[in-house]
Enzyme design. Structure first.
Site, short mmCIF file in Angstrom:
data_model
loop_
_atom_site.label_atom_id
_atom_site.label_comp_id
_atom_site.label_asym_id
_atom_site.label_seq_id
_atom_site.Cartn_x
_atom_site.Cartn_y
_atom_site.Cartn_z
CB SER A 266 5.27 4.26 -6.57
OG SER A 266 5.81 3.16 -5.91
CB CYS B 275 -7.47 -4.53 11.37
SG CYS B 275 -7.78 -5.43 12.87
C1 LIG Z 1 -1.97 6.53 -4.02
C2 LIG Z 1 -0.74 6.04 -3.34
N1 LIG Z 1 0.19 6.91 -2.94
C3 LIG Z 1 1.34 6.52 -2.35
C4 LIG Z 1 1.60 5.19 -2.14
C5 LIG Z 1 2.89 4.79 -1.50
O1 LIG Z 1 3.79 4.35 -2.48
P1 LIG Z 1 5.07 3.45 -2.05
O2 LIG Z 1 4.54 2.12 -1.63
O3 LIG Z 1 5.91 3.40 -3.27
O4 LIG Z 1 5.74 4.18 -0.92
C6 LIG Z 1 0.66 4.23 -2.54
C7 LIG Z 1 0.88 2.80 -2.28
O5 LIG Z 1 -0.01 2.01 -2.19
C8 LIG Z 1 -0.53 4.67 -3.16
O6 LIG Z 1 -1.46 3.80 -3.57
#
Ligand SMILES: Cc1ncc(COP(=O)(O)O)c(C=O)c1O
Length: 393
Positions: free
Chosen positions: A198, A328
């Site tokens: 991401s 929450c």
């Molecule tokens: C481990 C993990 N996977 C997936 C995501 C989701 O990514 P995005 O916010 O780019 O959709 C996050 C976001 O916090 C994450 O920490």
């Protein structure tokens, strides 16, 4: 003074990524599928970004990178893209500490009749490879295990898990959203088939991500239409955010050798400064750990509750941004599922707190955050359950 210590939630967009985005919006705004020069200028930006992201994870070809709207979409693409190839429900294996972007699509498949094994973890949040070996069945089609856990920082033995999975001819996916840019990742050495990244966790813009798909692995698309992104993600690509993501990936690769070490030192210094707080229990694996990640639980004495959310609010009043592990909903606090899977009791899991550091974090920030946090925890001690829970909105 304001101190941001929530880099696992998101990171500020770097000036370089912002400049790449601005240039794309101003000058390369064509549709990359168009054959004329406007289109081709945009296509060049798109393919440059694909190479930059491929380099960050040592992908064998840029075409193995499929751009998505973020980590959530890439996780969904991996899981549903594999599952949709089967007419009848099969068997999937995930860990019991997955991010919701993996856990929720898997839950959906379960409702549609798929069999799901959720691998247990130990009290550090680690999957035992022997449990994976035992869980593989003839009809297992995918194993997905998170690379670096977002709430507790634990890093899984991905290479070993992928090897065991391949031994049974099954595909292996890992969500590396928290790990990229912080740990060196080589998809070829690790033999993973699918890997999620991401942009906004590595100083790129929000709204971009990618799924690495190993050459030869077949997925069915979730979105159909014009056939962009090798037919796997139809829709005109968001060139500006992808340009920012590409630039962020290039910078992450450049800075990783020094920045990772700097973050490890900050992380260990913070753990050290909090070590003498009597009711504070570090969570996750302290060795196999994301470099920027500090997490702990506040253990409550009988009748007391130091909820993570209350601490987060107090820290915010002091100008320091951190996060709590508990969610929450409908005004009711529920403990972190990840900590519950690690064997923590409800009361302790409600006191989950996370501080995550990044590019702008200095030693003085960490020192000040530790002082303020310790003062807040001391002040909260002795508060009764009824008082603290009335603060939950
Ligand atoms: C481990 C993990 N996977 C997936 C995501 C989701 O990514 P995005 O916010 O780019 O959709 C996050 C976001 O916090 C994450 O920490």
């Amino acid at each position: 003074m304001q101190i941001y210590l929530d880099y696992s939630a998101t990171t500020p967009t770097s000036p370089e990524a912002l400049a790449a985005m601005q240039a794309a919006l101003n000058q390369q705004w064509g549709n990359p599928s168009s054959l004329h020069m406007w289109g081709q200028r945009a296509a060049t930006i798109l393919e440059t970004a694909r190479m930059q992201v491929a380099d960050l994870i040592h992908a064998p070809t840029p075409e193995s990178i499929v751009f998505t709207s973020g980590g959530t979409e890439a996780d969904n693409m991996a899981i549903m893209g594999v599952a949709r190839q089967y007419r009848h429900p099969q068997h999937l294996i995930i860990s019991s500490v997955e991010h919701s972007a993996v856990a929720e699509p898997v839950k959906l498949l379960e409702q549609w009749g798929w069999q799901v094994t959720r691998l247990p973890v130990d009290n550090k949040g680690r999957v035992n490879p022997l449990d994976l070996q035992a869980a593989l069945q003839d009809n297992t089609v995918l194993v997905s295990v998170i690379y670096g856990q977002s709430e507790v920082g634990t890093v899984q033995p991905i290479e070993e898990l992928a090897k065991i999975t391949h031994g049974s001819g099954v595909l292996f996916h890992t969500d590396a959203v928290q790990a990229i840019g912080r740990l060196p990742i080589d998809v070829q050495k690790m033999h993973v088939d699918l890997l999620t990244v991401s942009s906004h966790k590595i100083y790129g813009p929000q709204g971009a991500g990618a799924l690495y798909i190993s050459p030869g692995v077949e997925l069915l698309p979730l979105m159909v239409g014009g056939g962009q992104e090798m037919g796997l993600r139809s829709g005109t690509q968001a060139i500006s955010v992808i340009a920012g993501f590409g630039m962020a990936a290039e910078l992450a690769l450049q800075e990783m050798p020094t920045e990772t070490q700097r973050l490890i030192e900050l992380r260990d210094s913070l753990f050290c400064q909090l070590a003498n707080v009597s009711n504070l229990i570090p969570t996750g694996d302290l060795i196999q750990r994301l470099p920027h990640h500090v997490s702990f639980c506040l253990k409550n004495a009988d009748g007391e509750i130091l909820s993570g959310r209350s601490i987060v609010r107090q820290m915010n009043l002091a100008g320091i941004g951190i996060s709590a592990g508990a969610a929450c909903s409908s005004g009711k606090l529920s403990p972190s599922g990840v900590l519950m899977a690690m064997g923590y009791e409800d009361k302790t899991a409600l006191g989950a707190i996370r501080l995550t550091m990044g590019r702008c974090t200095k030693q003085a920030d960490v020192d000040w955050a530790a002082i303020v946090l310790i003062q807040i925890i001391e002040r909260f001690k002795g508060m009764k359950l009824s008082v603290a829970s009335s603060q939950v909105s």
